[in-house]
Design an enzyme around this catalytic site. Structure first.
Site, PDB file in Angstrom:
ATOM      1  CB  ILE A  69      -0.941  -0.020   1.228  1.00 23.67           C
ATOM      2  CG1 ILE A  69      -1.960  -1.162   1.092  1.00 23.67           C
ATOM      3  CG2 ILE A  69      -1.632   1.319   1.428  1.00 23.67           C
ATOM      4  CD1 ILE A  69      -2.768  -1.461   2.348  1.00 23.67           C
ATOM      5  CG  ASN A 128       1.330   2.486   4.806  1.00 27.49           C
ATOM      6  OD1 ASN A 128       0.182   2.062   4.757  1.00 27.49           O
ATOM      7  ND2 ASN A 128       2.364   1.870   4.219  1.00 27.49           N
ATOM      8  CB  SER A 172      -6.957  -1.906   9.581  1.00 29.15           C
ATOM      9  OG  SER A 172      -7.521  -3.102   9.097  1.00 29.15           O
ATOM     10  CE1 TYR A 180      -2.582  -5.063  11.051  1.00 29.39           C
ATOM     11  CE2 TYR A 180      -4.977  -5.284  11.045  1.00 29.39           C
ATOM     12  CZ  TYR A 180      -3.810  -4.862  10.434  1.00 29.39           C
ATOM     13  OH  TYR A 180      -3.865  -4.224   9.207  1.00 29.39           O
ATOM     14  CE  LYS A 202      -3.028  -1.449  11.193  1.00 27.70           C
ATOM     15  NZ  LYS A 202      -2.142  -0.504  10.503  1.00 27.70           N
TER      16      LYS A 202
HETATM   17  P1  NAD Z   1       3.303  -4.958   3.528  1.00 32.10           P
HETATM   18  O1  NAD Z   1       3.719  -6.004   4.498  1.00 32.10           O
HETATM   19  O2  NAD Z   1       3.181  -5.305   2.089  1.00 32.10           O
HETATM   20  O3  NAD Z   1       4.269  -3.685   3.649  1.00 32.10           O
HETATM   21  C1  NAD Z   1       4.622  -3.167   4.883  1.00 32.10           C
HETATM   22  C2  NAD Z   1       5.918  -2.386   4.758  1.00 32.10           C
HETATM   23  O4  NAD Z   1       6.216  -1.854   6.050  1.00 32.10           O
HETATM   24  C3  NAD Z   1       7.128  -3.233   4.345  1.00 32.10           C
HETATM   25  O5  NAD Z   1       7.824  -2.582   3.307  1.00 32.10           O
HETATM   26  C4  NAD Z   1       7.961  -3.333   5.623  1.00 32.10           C
HETATM   27  O6  NAD Z   1       9.359  -3.414   5.379  1.00 32.10           O
HETATM   28  C5  NAD Z   1       7.589  -2.031   6.310  1.00 32.10           C
HETATM   29  N1  NAD Z   1       7.813  -2.078   7.767  1.00 32.10           N
HETATM   30  C6  NAD Z   1       7.456  -3.053   8.640  1.00 32.10           C
HETATM   31  N2  NAD Z   1       7.869  -2.762   9.874  1.00 32.10           N
HETATM   32  C7  NAD Z   1       8.495  -1.557   9.800  1.00 32.10           C
HETATM   33  C8  NAD Z   1       9.130  -0.723  10.747  1.00 32.10           C
HETATM   34  N3  NAD Z   1       9.238  -1.070  12.051  1.00 32.10           N
HETATM   35  N4  NAD Z   1       9.639   0.455  10.326  1.00 32.10           N
HETATM   36  C9  NAD Z   1       9.562   0.822   9.019  1.00 32.10           C
HETATM   37  N5  NAD Z   1       8.988   0.058   8.077  1.00 32.10           N
HETATM   38  C10 NAD Z   1       8.453  -1.113   8.467  1.00 32.10           C
HETATM   39  O7  NAD Z   1       1.923  -4.414   4.122  1.00 32.10           O
HETATM   40  P2  NAD Z   1       0.704  -3.624   3.434  1.00 32.10           P
HETATM   41  O8  NAD Z   1      -0.370  -4.605   3.177  1.00 32.10           O
HETATM   42  O9  NAD Z   1       1.182  -2.729   2.367  1.00 32.10           O
HETATM   43  O10 NAD Z   1       0.224  -2.793   4.700  1.00 32.10           O
HETATM   44  C11 NAD Z   1       0.526  -1.413   4.872  1.00 32.10           C
HETATM   45  C12 NAD Z   1      -0.345  -0.896   5.995  1.00 32.10           C
HETATM   46  O11 NAD Z   1      -1.720  -1.094   5.665  1.00 32.10           O
HETATM   47  C13 NAD Z   1      -0.131  -1.591   7.336  1.00 32.10           C
HETATM   48  O12 NAD Z   1      -0.255  -0.637   8.373  1.00 32.10           O
HETATM   49  C14 NAD Z   1      -1.282  -2.575   7.396  1.00 32.10           C
HETATM   50  O13 NAD Z   1      -1.634  -2.910   8.710  1.00 32.10           O
HETATM   51  C15 NAD Z   1      -2.371  -1.762   6.721  1.00 32.10           C
HETATM   52  N6  NAD Z   1      -3.485  -2.548   6.192  1.00 32.10           N
HETATM   53  C16 NAD Z   1      -3.253  -3.539   5.298  1.00 32.10           C
HETATM   54  C17 NAD Z   1      -4.334  -4.268   4.803  1.00 32.10           C
HETATM   55  C18 NAD Z   1      -4.161  -5.380   3.815  1.00 32.10           C
HETATM   56  O14 NAD Z   1      -5.122  -6.160   3.629  1.00 32.10           O
HETATM   57  N7  NAD Z   1      -3.020  -5.512   3.145  1.00 32.10           N
HETATM   58  C19 NAD Z   1      -5.633  -3.958   5.248  1.00 32.10           C
HETATM   59  C20 NAD Z   1      -5.806  -2.933   6.169  1.00 32.10           C
HETATM   60  C21 NAD Z   1      -4.725  -2.216   6.640  1.00 32.10           C
END
Ligand code: NAD
Length: 259
Positions: free
Chosen positions: A23, A96, A149, A164, A168
């Site tokens: 994202i 994010n 989320s 989680y 959120k």
């Molecule tokens: P992803 O796992 O594809 O990407 C997450 C990124 O965050 C990675 O590049 C990782 O290296 C980085 N990261 C993790 N821990 C870190 C830290 N301590 N410091 C800096 N960077 C860090 O995840 P995504 O699906 O792109 O999710 C992004 C956000 O969206 C998250 O907060 C997640 O909870 C939220 N979200 C995701 C979904 C989904 O279905 N994918 C739904 C709702 C919310």
């Protein structure tokens, strides 16, 4: 000026935590397409650098990758120092980065609980705080978008992810609190609550991937969302057409939380 002109982010600087992939990467691309210079702040420097180069090459804006751990104050201070040095200012922060652990509540250790809360809630606080502080110092205002989320609104089933969900829900109340405190500085703070989105977090998770069929069966649109389907709302929130929008949470979930 047309509405599309007003939505442009030309000349603005944005940082995106967790911007190396998923994202964060998708929204970074959208900010760049709207004209902003981009700082990819991610734990994974190799991926962050690849993303930064890809965006600069394709979109023609300035980009930079900065290794950042959102749970570490010194790392965030470094991110802000680099932004000041390289770009001179900050206009947009997309806080994010997030992780998810699937562990039944009765078995969850303090360490596991703290890991999720530290990245998802404390990490958002620390990065939003750093961004807000700089925007206040600059006197320019700014826009902060925090990733919450749909798990802040509902308890997802069947996966056990109480830390989680709690983290959120905390992001949304934190967002509202910051929006109130910083309204006088014209620093706007909003949150994004995505539904299930196809990223590494879901598609390549050994715990979550097997559940996708089950989620899609009950989802009103019978599918997950894509990261691209979150781009436009973030460009809107980042820019100058949303100047009356602060303290709000935007659920983008294909109506998953409507029933
Ligand atoms: P992803 O796992 O594809 O990407 C997450 C990124 O965050 C990675 O590049 C990782 O290296 C980085 N990261 C993790 N821990 C870190 C830290 N301590 N410091 C800096 N960077 C860090 O995840 P995504 O699906 O792109 O999710 C992004 C956000 O969206 C998250 O907060 C997640 O909870 C939220 N979200 C995701 C979904 C989904 O279905 N994918 C739904 C709702 C919310």
């Amino acid at each position: 000026m047309s509405i599309l002109e007003k939505m442009k982010l030309t000349g603005k600087t944005a940082f995106i935590t967790g911007g190396a992939r998923g994202i964060g990467k998708s929204v970074a691309i959208a900010f760049a397409q709207a004209g902003a210079n981009i700082v990819i702040a991610d734990f994974d420097l190799i991926e962050a650098e690849k993303t930064a180069i890809e965006i600069a090459d394709r979109e023609g804006v300035r980009t930079l990758a900065v290794k950042t751990d959102v749970t570490d104050q010194a790392s965030i201070n470094n991110l802000i120092d680099v932004i000041k040095q390289e770009f001179g200012k900050l206009d947009i922060a997309f806080c994010n980065a997030g992780i998810c652990l699937n562990i039944p509540a009765e078995d969850m250790t303090l360490e596991q609980w703290s890991k999720v809360i530290n990245v998802n809630l404390t990490g958002v606080f620390l990065t939003a705080q750093a961004a807000g502080k700089l925007m206040i110092e600059q006197g320019t205002g700014g826009s902060i978008i925090n990733t919450a989320s749909m798990s802040a609104h509902i308890v997802n089933v069947p996966q056990p992810q109480c830390a989680y969900n709690a983290s959120k829900a905390g992001v949304i109340q934190l967002t509202k609190s910051l929006a109130i405190e910083w309204a006088k500085h014209n620093v706007r703070v909003n949150s994004l609550s995505p539904g299930y989105i196809g990223t590494e977090l879901t598609l390549n998770s050994k715990d979550l991937q097997p559940l996708i069929k089950e989620w899609n069966a009950i989802a009103p649109l019978h599918r997950m969302g894509t990261p691209e389907e979150l781009q436009a709302i973030c460009v809107y929130l980042a820019g100058d057409t949303s100047t009356f929008t602060t303290g709000s949470d935007f659920i983008i979930d294909g109506a998953f939380t409507c029933f």
